[in-house]
Design a protein around this motif. Sequence first.
Motif: not given
Length: 449
Positions: A49-51, A123-127, A140-141, A158-162
């Motif tokens: 869940v997005a921060p 999923r990796q990016f979110v984690s 991630f750089v 959308l979470d990742a994009a935001r």
Amino acid sequence: MSVTRVAVIGSGPSGAYTAQLLTEESESPVEVDVFDRLATPFGLVRYGVAPDHPRVKSITTSFAEVFDETPGVRFLGNVEIGRDLSIAELREHYDAVVFAHGAPLDRRLGIDGEDLDGVDAVRQFVSWYQGHPDQAADAFVLQGGTRAVVIGVGNVALDAARMLVREVEDLRKTDIPEHIVEAFAASTIDEVVVIGRRGPAFAKFTNKEFIELLEVDSTDVVIDAADLELDEVQQAHLASDPAAKRLVATFQKAADRGVLGRRKTIRFVFDRTPVEFLGDGTVTGIRLRATSDPSVVEDLPVDLALRSVGYLGKPLEGLPFDERAGVVPSRDSRVIDGDDVVEGVYVAGWIKRGPNGVVGTNRKCALETVESVLADVAARGGASTASSAETVDALLRGRDVRVVDWSDWRAIEAAEIAAGEAVGRERIKLHIRAEQLRAAELAGATAGV
Ligand SMILES: Cc1cc2nc3c(=O)[nH]c(=O)nc-3n(C[C@H](O)[C@H](O)[C@H](O)COP(=O)(O)OP(=O)(O)OC[C@H]3O[C@@H](n4cnc5c(N)ncnc54)[C@H](O)[C@@H]3O)c2cc1C
């Protein structure tokens, strides 16, 4: 009357609801041990869940009450089922075992170039940005490149994009680790392209989530008005789906608002199927084909590509698994092996029904599971053959497993709040497992003085 002892594997929403409902619904005494491989509870509420969605995250307050206030419900964190305890052992020591261990893998696109550097699962990016202990700090750089693509049109996309366009001041109001805030502060990405395979009528994210994107001050949201001239199939879909109709109306408002010349851009591209990632070692582009007209092919230069096409369950040794669906097969929440019910073994949440629905969906799902568990207990006349809590604890101690209990978790929380206060933030997640365990140890040592 003997006490029924249940093991729940996973302390995410489905595990927490299962523990809560077992104690609420059972007419006879029940004890629940909730295991998690992580030292921290709440699964994807903490790490998915997005921060910047604190209201959704606040459900943890009611999950915490289950552990704080229900006698007989225990948290056993830092215990990985399949490594520290086998499924056979769980079946031996408990009357019932409920698997609620989520969907920790992701679907792939199955196209060339998917293993290039710079192509990752969302999923990796979110984690990573959530400070999950399995993710390296430098996974991630975001410096150097200017364009990211997110493939998929669900809420997670959308979470990742935001997050990629969020202002640093906004991020500092969340609990993400400092090194993540710094990585976003140093980011040179100024355009995020969100790619949907079908037309806008079939976008899966919610209107609410899209409106939230329109409210990010730093960012233009670009939708091509031509994409909103819907074909017959899309129009028929809108006629039967009011949510899709509302979303397309909001797309129209975004298209009418036009480009305001803001610093960053999120651009939506519909009717495009990714066919290949381009690059030599590292991704430099993505080849897209028009889904409705395969003769239209275009290459888009990209520096980071995130696929967001679904989470997937992971097989556990000794537990049946449906590879195609990525779930543990079940009937009325009872695990099945072929046609046979595996006695005393149940599923709840994403590992039962696949990665769909909101947090609350897992409550209804857990209730169905609990009804089956309690019906089977009643059918056995309530007799328990489970081992005591002390037996399980001794087994784990004998294997040198450092179990994180509920008071340890409270100590980790306190350390996170202290870490935040030290730099003027409300709270900062400890993202290294050893640090989490140290916080628990320190509190234990102080309590013992
Ligand atoms: C990026 C993202 C954003 C989301 N945002 C929202 C949102 O804004 N609002 C909303 O309502 N829903 C949101 N959701 C959906 C919500 O998070 C899920 O519905 C919910 O978390 C699923 O619950 P679960 O308990 O089945 O799985 P999980 O939450 O994944 O919990 C599974 C738990 O099992 C543990 N586990 C796994 N394997 C083992 C093992 N072998 N031994 C012991 N423990 C194990 C894991 O560590 C984890 O804690 C989001 C999901 C994602 C992925």
